[in-house]
Structures are given as structure tokens and as C-alpha cells.
Write a protein that holds these residues in place. Structure first.
Motif, mmCIF file in Angstrom:
data_model
loop_
_atom_site.group_PDB
_atom_site.id
_atom_site.type_symbol
_atom_site.label_atom_id
_atom_site.label_comp_id
_atom_site.label_asym_id
_atom_site.label_seq_id
_atom_site.Cartn_x
_atom_site.Cartn_y
_atom_site.Cartn_z
ATOM 1 N N THR A 105 -8.242 2.579 4.458
ATOM 2 C CA THR A 105 -6.878 2.079 4.534
ATOM 3 C C THR A 105 -6.222 2.721 5.743
ATOM 4 O OG1 THR A 105 -6.726 1.810 2.141
ATOM 5 C CG2 THR A 105 -4.648 1.941 3.352
ATOM 6 N N HIS A 106 -5.562 1.908 6.559
ATOM 7 C CA HIS A 106 -4.842 2.476 7.696
ATOM 8 C C HIS A 106 -3.742 3.388 7.153
ATOM 9 C CE1 HIS A 106 -2.305 2.939 11.170
ATOM 10 N NE2 HIS A 106 -3.356 2.571 11.903
ATOM 11 N N PRO A 107 -3.553 4.570 7.730
ATOM 12 C CA PRO A 107 -2.559 5.515 7.217
ATOM 13 C C PRO A 107 -1.140 4.947 7.121
ATOM 14 C CG PRO A 107 -3.989 6.603 8.795
ATOM 15 C CD PRO A 107 -4.331 5.142 8.835
ATOM 16 N N ASP A 108 -0.796 3.974 7.940
ATOM 17 C CA ASP A 108 0.539 3.373 7.878
ATOM 18 C C ASP A 108 0.691 2.405 6.702
ATOM 19 O OD1 ASP A 108 1.163 4.788 10.183
ATOM 20 O OD2 ASP A 108 0.817 3.075 11.522
ATOM 21 N N HIS A 109 -0.390 2.164 5.961
ATOM 22 C CA HIS A 109 -0.358 1.177 4.874
ATOM 23 C C HIS A 109 -0.823 1.755 3.532
ATOM 24 C CE1 HIS A 109 0.474 -2.166 7.628
ATOM 25 N NE2 HIS A 109 -0.245 -1.459 8.471
ATOM 26 N N THR A 110 -0.820 3.083 3.394
ATOM 27 C CA THR A 110 -1.251 3.685 2.136
ATOM 28 C C THR A 110 -0.197 3.464 1.050
ATOM 29 O OG1 THR A 110 -0.300 5.814 2.755
ATOM 30 C CG2 THR A 110 -2.640 5.465 3.260
ATOM 31 N N ARG A 111 -0.661 3.559 -0.195
ATOM 32 C CA ARG A 111 0.203 3.453 -1.383
ATOM 33 C C ARG A 111 0.878 2.082 -1.502
ATOM 34 N NH1 ARG A 111 -1.259 7.036 -4.559
ATOM 35 N NH2 ARG A 111 0.659 6.865 -5.690
ATOM 36 N N ARG A 112 0.198 1.042 -0.994
ATOM 37 C CA ARG A 112 0.732 -0.326 -1.080
ATOM 38 C C ARG A 112 -0.225 -1.277 -1.797
ATOM 39 N NH1 ARG A 112 3.174 -0.994 5.025
ATOM 40 N NH2 ARG A 112 4.427 0.892 4.950
ATOM 41 N N GLY A 113 -1.310 -0.751 -2.346
ATOM 42 C CA GLY A 113 -2.246 -1.590 -3.072
ATOM 43 C C GLY A 113 -3.422 -2.099 -2.261
ATOM 44 N N VAL A 114 -3.578 -1.609 -1.042
ATOM 45 C CA VAL A 114 -4.679 -2.061 -0.180
ATOM 46 C C VAL A 114 -6.027 -1.721 -0.818
ATOM 47 C CG1 VAL A 114 -5.792 -1.770 2.071
ATOM 48 C CG2 VAL A 114 -3.296 -1.935 1.927
ATOM 49 N N GLY A 115 -6.215 -0.475 -1.213
ATOM 50 C CA GLY A 115 -7.478 -0.057 -1.807
ATOM 51 C C GLY A 115 -7.776 -0.783 -3.100
#
Length: 185
Positions: A105-115
């Protein structure tokens, strides 16, 4: 705009390299010392075999590349194109677990449900291919996501192939309908 996902194509590979580099550098640094982060680059990365096999996904967040990850019906558990010891032998879905591979996951997009989105896509595709279990090799940074998604630690281990010890955990879960579900992102 919601997260979107699609199968990766060879045209995506150039954009995935900086995403993977940022994920390794920034997301592992709170957990590992600088030598371990650098050594992680040697044992991690995108495996283009997954793209060729049609089992690698990219996730976009409002049009920006936010993450990637895939699954495999091949024996290799972790590592990128440059990692030694890869094994392309096909797994038997009746007796062996599919592999969840190369999730970033790109660090700018963590904790948004990407994983979680990548996990859901991978698990659904592996189940459709006849697999009843999945396994993965978790980094210390990824382990909380996998535990929240119902994965259990099967083995604590480390990779010291670079001369630097990197802690890892082999984790797995059932794909049975009554098993713990990763739920919505």
C-alpha cells in the motif's frame, strides 16, 4: 470516490516500482532498523509472474495508484523478480493453500481499505480456482492487517539471506464460507 481495483497489466509495472519502494521504505521503518529496511528490498518486490498469470491487482484511490497485491497458484511464498530461490511449480488446490503475494500500500493511502480490498479480491479468485486455504508471509508492518482479516500465525521465522535478520510470520486462513471474513474495507 470509492477505491477501485482491476487486474494489473505489464503497462502498470513501471508505476508499481516507486509504490513498492515507498511502501518498503516508509511503512517498515517504524518497525525495523535502517539495515533491516534496506535488506527488505532484496527479499521483497513485485513478481511479474503474477501479472503474467493474471493474478495481480492494482487498487486506485480517486485515480491515484494506492496499492497492489496478488495471489498465486505457484509454490513461491514471497519475493520479487530479483529474489533467489523462486519456485514456479503449480500447487494442488485440493491439498495445498494458494499464496497471497506481494501486497503493498502506498504510504499516502494507508488505513483506507486498500489492503482489505486486495485480500478480498485475492481470496475470491483463489476460491474460484478451487483453493480452500490461503497462506502468506507477513512482515511486521503487514501482520496487524492480516490478523484483523482472520489470518493466524502458523510459524514465526526470519529471513537472513542478505546477512541481516528480517522478522517474518507465515500466516494462513481458510476460505471456507464459515471462516473469519475480512469484511468490508
Amino acid at each position: 470516490m470509492p477505491l477501485t481495483s482491476r487486474l494489473a497489466t505489464p503497462a502498470d509495472l513501471a508505476a508499481l516500482t516507486p509504490l513498492v519502494d515507498a511502501a518498503i521504505g516508509r511503512l517498515l521503518s517504524p518497525w525495523l532498523d535502517p539495515a533491516q529496511v534496506e535488506a527488505s528490498r532484496a527479499i521483497m518486490g513485485v513478481d511479474t509472474r503474477l501479472v503474467d498469470d493474471g493474478t495481480y491487482f492494482v487498487v486506485e484511490d480517486d485515480g491515484a495508484l494506492a496499492g497492489c497485491g496478488g495471489w498465486s497458484r505457484r509454490a513461491t511464498l514471497y519475493g520479487g523478480d530479483h529474489t533467489e530461490g523462486r519456485d514456479d511449480a503449480l500447487l494442488d488446490p485440493a491439498t495445498q493453500p494458494a499464496r497471497i503475494r506481494a501486497m503493498y500500500t502506498h504510504p499516502d493511502h494507508t488505513r483506507r481499505g486498500v489492503g482489505r480490498l486486495v485480500l478480498r479480491r485475492c481470496e475470491a479468485a483463489a476460491a474460484a480456482a478451487g483453493f480452500t486455504r490461503v497462506e502468506l508471509m507477513a512482515t511486521v508492518a503487514g501482520r496487524p492487517l492480516y490478523e484483523a482479516a482472520g489470518y493466524v500465525v502458523d510459524e514465526e521465522l526470519s529471513d537472513s539471506s542478505t546477512g541481516v535478520v528480517i522478522p517474518l510470520a507465515r500466516m494462513s486462513r481458510s476460505l471456507a464460507p464459515d471462516a473469519a471474513s475480512p469484511g468490508p474495507p
